[in-house]
Design a protein around this motif. Structure first.
Motif, PDB file in Angstrom:
ATOM      1  N   ASP B 301      42.311 -97.310 -15.372  1.00 43.13           N
ATOM      2  CA  ASP B 301      43.583 -97.561 -14.681  1.00 43.13           C
ATOM      3  C   ASP B 301      44.793 -97.590 -15.606  1.00 43.13           C
ATOM      4  O   ASP B 301      45.925 -97.459 -15.152  1.00 43.13           O
ATOM      5  CB  ASP B 301      43.523 -98.940 -13.999  1.00 43.13           C
ATOM      6  CG  ASP B 301      42.623 -98.921 -12.802  1.00 43.13           C
ATOM      7  OD1 ASP B 301      42.056 -97.841 -12.521  1.00 43.13           O
ATOM      8  OD2 ASP B 301      42.471 -99.970 -12.154  1.00 43.13           O
ATOM      9  N   PHE B 302      44.555 -97.843 -16.889  1.00 40.05           N
ATOM     10  CA  PHE B 302      45.700 -98.057 -17.783  1.00 40.05           C
ATOM     11  C   PHE B 302      46.289 -96.767 -18.327  1.00 40.05           C
ATOM     12  O   PHE B 302      47.366 -96.785 -18.915  1.00 40.05           O
ATOM     13  CB  PHE B 302      45.324 -99.013 -18.917  1.00 40.05           C
ATOM     14  CG  PHE B 302      45.333-100.440 -18.465  1.00 40.05           C
ATOM     15  CD1 PHE B 302      46.483-101.198 -18.551  1.00 40.05           C
ATOM     16  CD2 PHE B 302      44.202-101.014 -17.909  1.00 40.05           C
ATOM     17  CE1 PHE B 302      46.506-102.506 -18.101  1.00 40.05           C
ATOM     18  CE2 PHE B 302      44.214-102.319 -17.463  1.00 40.05           C
ATOM     19  CZ  PHE B 302      45.371-103.071 -17.553  1.00 40.05           C
ATOM     20  N   LEU B 303      45.592 -95.653 -18.136  1.00 40.16           N
ATOM     21  CA  LEU B 303      46.128 -94.387 -18.654  1.00 40.16           C
ATOM     22  C   LEU B 303      47.485 -94.039 -18.031  1.00 40.16           C
ATOM     23  O   LEU B 303      48.427 -93.730 -18.761  1.00 40.16           O
ATOM     24  CB  LEU B 303      45.115 -93.256 -18.458  1.00 40.16           C
ATOM     25  CG  LEU B 303      45.557 -91.916 -19.049  1.00 40.16           C
ATOM     26  CD1 LEU B 303      45.705 -92.016 -20.565  1.00 40.16           C
ATOM     27  CD2 LEU B 303      44.573 -90.809 -18.703  1.00 40.16           C
ATOM     28  N   PRO B 304      47.617 -94.131 -16.686  1.00 41.31           N
ATOM     29  CA  PRO B 304      48.934 -93.826 -16.107  1.00 41.31           C
ATOM     30  C   PRO B 304      50.027 -94.758 -16.644  1.00 41.31           C
ATOM     31  O   PRO B 304      51.164 -94.327 -16.865  1.00 41.31           O
ATOM     32  CB  PRO B 304      48.738 -94.043 -14.603  1.00 41.31           C
ATOM     33  CG  PRO B 304      47.279 -93.999 -14.384  1.00 41.31           C
ATOM     34  CD  PRO B 304      46.614 -94.401 -15.651  1.00 41.31           C
ATOM     35  N   LEU B 305      49.682 -96.012 -16.891  1.00 40.19           N
ATOM     36  CA  LEU B 305      50.670 -96.963 -17.411  1.00 40.19           C
ATOM     37  C   LEU B 305      51.138 -96.529 -18.803  1.00 40.19           C
ATOM     38  O   LEU B 305      52.323 -96.617 -19.135  1.00 40.19           O
ATOM     39  CB  LEU B 305      50.061 -98.364 -17.469  1.00 40.19           C
ATOM     40  CG  LEU B 305      51.062 -99.480 -17.749  1.00 40.19           C
ATOM     41  CD1 LEU B 305      51.921 -99.747 -16.531  1.00 40.19           C
ATOM     42  CD2 LEU B 305      50.353-100.748 -18.185  1.00 40.19           C
ATOM     43  N   THR B 306      50.189 -96.051 -19.606  1.00 38.50           N
ATOM     44  CA  THR B 306      50.546 -95.586 -20.946  1.00 38.50           C
ATOM     45  C   THR B 306      51.444 -94.360 -20.860  1.00 38.50           C
ATOM     46  O   THR B 306      52.402 -94.233 -21.629  1.00 38.50           O
ATOM     47  CB  THR B 306      49.271 -95.289 -21.745  1.00 38.50           C
ATOM     48  OG1 THR B 306      48.466 -96.469 -21.749  1.00 38.50           O
ATOM     49  CG2 THR B 306      49.587 -94.892 -23.177  1.00 38.50           C
ATOM     50  N   PHE B 307      51.144 -93.482 -19.921  1.00 34.56           N
ATOM     51  CA  PHE B 307      52.025 -92.317 -19.730  1.00 34.56           C
ATOM     52  C   PHE B 307      53.421 -92.761 -19.275  1.00 34.56           C
ATOM     53  O   PHE B 307      54.430 -92.214 -19.724  1.00 34.56           O
ATOM     54  CB  PHE B 307      51.427 -91.338 -18.714  1.00 34.56           C
ATOM     55  CG  PHE B 307      50.406 -90.426 -19.323  1.00 34.56           C
ATOM     56  CD1 PHE B 307      50.742 -89.595 -20.387  1.00 34.56           C
ATOM     57  CD2 PHE B 307      49.103 -90.388 -18.839  1.00 34.56           C
ATOM     58  CE1 PHE B 307      49.804 -88.747 -20.958  1.00 34.56           C
ATOM     59  CE2 PHE B 307      48.162 -89.545 -19.412  1.00 34.56           C
ATOM     60  CZ  PHE B 307      48.506 -88.729 -20.471  1.00 34.56           C
ATOM     61  N   LEU B 308      53.444 -93.748 -18.393  1.00 33.44           N
ATOM     62  CA  LEU B 308      54.741 -94.266 -17.938  1.00 33.44           C
ATOM     63  C   LEU B 308      55.526 -94.812 -19.127  1.00 33.44           C
ATOM     64  O   LEU B 308      56.734 -94.602 -19.260  1.00 33.44           O
ATOM     65  CB  LEU B 308      54.530 -95.364 -16.886  1.00 33.44           C
ATOM     66  CG  LEU B 308      55.798 -96.106 -16.453  1.00 33.44           C
ATOM     67  CD1 LEU B 308      56.769 -95.181 -15.744  1.00 33.44           C
ATOM     68  CD2 LEU B 308      55.453 -97.292 -15.549  1.00 33.44           C
ATOM     69  N   LEU B 309      54.828 -95.499 -20.016  1.00 35.01           N
ATOM     70  CA  LEU B 309      55.486 -96.073 -21.187  1.00 35.01           C
ATOM     71  C   LEU B 309      56.107 -94.968 -22.046  1.00 35.01           C
ATOM     72  O   LEU B 309      57.273 -95.045 -22.435  1.00 35.01           O
ATOM     73  CB  LEU B 309      54.473 -96.879 -22.001  1.00 35.01           C
ATOM     74  CG  LEU B 309      55.076 -97.728 -23.108  1.00 35.01           C
ATOM     75  CD1 LEU B 309      55.796 -98.924 -22.533  1.00 35.01           C
ATOM     76  CD2 LEU B 309      53.994 -98.196 -24.060  1.00 35.01           C
ATOM     77  N   ALA B 310      55.321 -93.937 -22.322  1.00 37.51           N
ATOM     78  CA  ALA B 310      55.815 -92.864 -23.192  1.00 37.51           C
ATOM     79  C   ALA B 310      56.986 -92.140 -22.523  1.00 37.51           C
ATOM     80  O   ALA B 310      58.007 -91.890 -23.156  1.00 37.51           O
ATOM     81  CB  ALA B 310      54.690 -91.887 -23.510  1.00 37.51           C
TER      82      ALA B 310
END
Lengths: 466, 418
Positions: B301-310
């Motif tokens: 689940d955290f992959l999209p959040l990391t993309f959002l961060l970048a």
């Protein structure tokens, strides 16, 4: 505060950037252009030793080309010896000029105008010196074009995953843009030199490079646009070069090299060493060319403050490295840092800390920041310290690597020493030629920050000051 | 300073004082109510899951601590570099900074109540069974944590009260203002050193030690970059709101918007630079003890959040703020400021919550990392925001909106970009 009362600008209440009563625009032109037009014999006192050192460099390189890199002290664990140390040292010095011209320009630091020209020239010469070392370290410098991604029949490409290749791109981009930036800034002053020239050769040479500059409003408009764009482009480049240089080390897994703070830490160190070199060069120049009213004590004090700030940032980075080496609980990291402090190269480490972290702390004192002698001595200390920093990073991490059976002690040979010393000859020769033939101060830019350039200036009405 | 300008310089009194009865003056009470409601609600909706509550609380705390510390950073740096342009907005940063004593109060529950739920290394039994934690226990232990937090809190309170009192103390008194300006400039230099060290180690202690096995020398700089972004967003947002409600007009101008926008742009690049360097060097070297920290942040689940961060930390604000007009327009500057503050929340969430999700994943049968955002997260954020806003608006109403005694206030108000 009254002890050090600087002259204040009657309009802004801030420090006067060009000192002296009733200094006119013409006086500035005269002060900068005259030493070029009627050279002092003292110039030879600097130039002849520089050329002799350059000779030492050329002999060292000639012998290197004849014999190969075996004449250097490189050994099995320490395959990156002084060549890399010197490369990083010179690239670091090559950061101050563009920082002064670009970053300080974006931050509206008007005091930069009297030092940017010489600092940029120094930057370009330092990068030229830096490029010597990896070129000759390849062993076969005639193949130095191999890192360029040139299409070829063998379909061989450089390794795009290697930070060393990124270095090629980063440094060459930086060199190109710095050179352009320096040249664009020179154009109005070259035209001034052309207009003052008394001999046809001078008129032709300055005229050729001043690109038909006539000083019209349209010319200035284009000039200022170009200057702003180049400043915007150069700012990330100032950071990127030493960031990529730090990747050469930090992308590895070697304790002492692999640490995430390396990029900003290297950039801070580069600015630190660059400003020290600017001081080392400008202190004699301003005295010999009698430019003390343009490059004032206040300018020197500002540079000292930047050295204090960046030196302390470097100290912060050292502290973080040590703290994390201990905090991580990683025995290899801890060993690498204990080895730095107390290992075979303890002396190099302590020279580095004394020069880089302790010596700039003297700049907390205003008296020292404003003393030409102190500034000169401390700038030399910083130069030494920053060379040793690269030595400590490169050699102490390599000489005791993961495999104790390959541990070895690295010592330079006489050829290592002569190449480094000789590279100063290359650097000083280029700088001497610069001060001999080009305006050392950006005449046009300095005029624009003088009090009399302010549209609100009414003759010599001096108001009350803070 | 002599005045070559034709008209004498006077700050319009109605623009720089918020009268009693204004909505702004009611905000401290509203903020406190929000604070009590938010934090109470968060505790209630966590249904006794103390982990959920304290992790949400820490996210919210770090978001607003970043603004307060950013305020301190802004103030001391303006003094250090003798900045002229920024004086008209400096009081807003000073008011953000003076919430630091309030943030200290909000930090006490973390230390005394939440620490055992947040920090795995506080569990003495767990430390005994973990070789690495055992090796680190001379730093990561409860006593030294308490002492260190005490030191940070003292430094923050001391610095913020000192600079606030000096600045507000000379309001309306230009002579005192000159003395205060000299004194603040003198103390700004040592203050920078204290600020840098306290922020760095607080970031290590409060955030990095959530995953006590992981370490990065860049981490202090990472939190600093977020706090610089936060304060420039916060100042921009506050100035626009004050303008909308009829204050600071003609005092804070488009020129100040422009410079605030430039700094937002600049620190966006700075954040990206150091965050990317940290990620890149760890990714490239691929040493397991370091990569695992990013490993579970890009899992499930955290992959999209990391993309959002970048994307949200760099691409969106970078391209948005590039144009000059965007920085000079109240609406677009507000958009940028709100977005950057939102991304600060995402960033703090990204630093904190994956640790808890990772614990849950390790205990679960399928080892899947679940991203769960619930009312407790919103309410904790609302609660801490309420207390912060109460402190900030109380300070805002108490004194003039600009440091009227500062010797360079005229330079700041009249300043123009060119």
């Amino acid at each position: 505060m009254a002890k050090y009362q600087d002259e204040l600008d009657p309009i802004t209440g801030r420090m006067e950037l060009v000192e002296g009563d009733h200094v006119t625009f013409h006086d500035v032109t005269e002060a900068v252009a005259r030493p070029i037009e009627i050279p002092s014999s003292r110039w030879w006192i600097a130039f002849i030793p520089s050329v002799m050192l350059l000779g030492v460099y050329l002999i060292s390189i000639a012998y290197l080309l004849y014999m190969g890199t075996g004449i250097w002290g490189l050994n099995n664990p320490v395959a990156w010896g002084w060549a890399i140390v010197n490369f990083v040292f010179w690239v670091g010095i090559g950061h101050a000029g563009t920082l002064i011209s670009a970053v300080l320009f974006l931050f509206r630091q008007k005091w930069r105008t009297s030092i940017n020209r010489a600092a940029e020239a120094m930057t370009i010469f330092a990068v030229i010196c830096a490029l010597q070392f990896p070129t000759f370290h390849t062993g076969r410098p005639w193949f130095i074009y191999w890192p360029l991604p040139l299409p070829n029949q063998m379909d061989m490409w450089p390794n795009f995953r290697s930070p060393l290749l990124w270095d090629v791109f980063a440094v060459s981009t930086y060199f190109t843009v710095s050179l352009l930036f320096w040249y664009v800034g020179l154009i109005p002053d070259l035209a001034t030199m052309r207009d003052r020239a008394k001999t046809p050769i001078r008129r032709f040479a300055y005229g050729l490079f001043s690109l038909g500059w006539r000083g019209s409003t349209r010319h200035w408009l284009n000039y200022e646009k170009a200057y702003m764009i180049l400043a915007g482009l150069s700012t990330p480049l100032v950071l990127s070069v030493h960031t990529i240089v730090s990747f050469d080390f930090a992308a590895s897994q070697l304790p002492g090299w692999h640490t995430t703070i390396f990029p900003p830490y290297f950039v801070a160190g580069a600015i630190f060493s660059g400003f020290a070199m600017v001081l080392t060069l400008l202190l004699p120049v301003r005295a010999w060319f009698k430019l003390e009213h343009i490059i004032t004590v206040k300018h020197l004090e500002n540079m000292a403050k930047i050295i204090l700030l960046t030196g302390t940032m470097v100290g912060y980075a050292y502290a973080m490295e040590f703290f994390i080496a201990w905090y991580s609980g990683n025995p290899y990291e801890s060993f690498a840092f204990q080895n730095r402090l107390f290992g075979d190269y303890w002396w190099a480490y302590w020279i580095m800390v004394s020069c880089n972290v302790i010596s700039p702390q003297f700049f907390w004192f205003k008296r020292i920041r404003r003393s030409v002698v102190w500034l000169f001595i401390l700038s030399i200390f910083v130069n030494i310290g920053m060379w040793f920093e690269r030595f400590v990073i490169t050699v102490t991490s390599l000489h005791h690597d993961f495999l104790p059976s390959s541990w070895d002690y690295y010592s330079p040979t006489v050829w290592d020493v002569s190449t480094l010393v000789g590279s100063f000859g290359l650097f000083f020769t280029l700088f001497c030629l610069f001060v001999r033939y080009l305006p050392t101060v950006a005449i046009g830019e300095v005029k624009s920050v003088m009090a009399i350039a302010n549209p609100h200036h009414h003759g010599d009405s001096h108001g009350e000051h803070h | 300073m002599s005045h070559a300008h034709d008209k004498p310089f006077v700050l319009p009194a109605d623009q720089i004082h918020i009268p009693a009865g204004s909505m702004w003056r009611k905000m401290p009470i509203i903020g406190l109510l929000l604070g009590a409601g938010g934090l109470g609600g968060a505790w209630a909706t966590s249904h006794g899951d103390s982990h959920a509550f304290w992790y949400a609380y820490l996210v919210a705390y770090m978001v607003f601590l970043a603004i307060a510390l950013g305020g301190l950073f802004f103030v001391i740096v303006q003094h250090l570099v003798r900045a002229g342009w920024s004086i008209a907005v400096r009081r807003i940063a000073e008011n953000a900074m003076i919430t630091l004593p309030v943030m200290v109060l909000l930090g006490l529950p973390i230390i005394f109540l939440g620490a055992h739920d947040l920090y795995h290394w506080m569990d003495v039994a767990a430390v005994e069974h973990d070789v690495m934690l055992n090796a680190k226990k001379s730093y990561l232990n409860e006593t030294s944590f308490l002492i260190r937090m005490g030191v940070y809190f003292l430094v923050w309170t001391g610095l913020s009260v000192f600079f606030y009192a000096k600045s507000t103390g000379s309001d309306g008194n230009p002579e005192a203002g000159i003395r205060a300006a000299h004194s603040m400039r003198f103390w700004a230099a040592p203050a920078v050193a204290l600020f840098a060290l306290s922020l760095t180690f607080a970031a290590f202690d409060l955030l990095m030690s959530l995953d006590p096995h992981w370490f990065s020398t860049m981490f202090g700089v990472y939190y600093f970059a977020g706090s610089a972004l936060s304060i420039f967003s916060f100042i921009s947002l506050t100035v626009v709101l004050l303008h909308k409600s009829g204050y600071l007009r003609g005092v804070v101008t488009t020129e100040h918007y422009h410079d605030l926008g430039k700094f937002l742009f600049g620190f966006t690049v700075f954040y990206t630079y150091i965050a990317f360097s940290q990620y890149f060097l760890i990714w490239y070297a691929n040493i397991p003890e370091e990569t695992m920290w990013f490993g579970y942040r890009i899992a499930d689940d955290f992959l999209p959040l990391t993309f959002l961060l970048a994307g949200g930390r760099f691409f969106i604000p970078f391209f948005f703020l590039l144009r000059r007009g965007v920085k000079r327009n109240a609406f677009t500057l507000t958009l940028a400021a709100v977005w950057i503050l939102f991304m600060q929340v995402v960033d703090m969430y990204w630093l904190v919550q994956p640790v808890l999700a990772h614990h849950h994943a390790l205990e679960s049968a399928d080892h899947v990392m679940h991203l769960h955002i619930g009312p407790v997260d919103f309410l904790a954020l609302l609660g801490v925001a309420g207390v912060f806003i109460a402190g900030f608006t109380w300070a805002l109403g108490r004194k003039a909106l600009v440091p009227t005694g500062d010797p360079r206030i005229e330079e700041s108000v009249r300043f123009e970009n060119f």
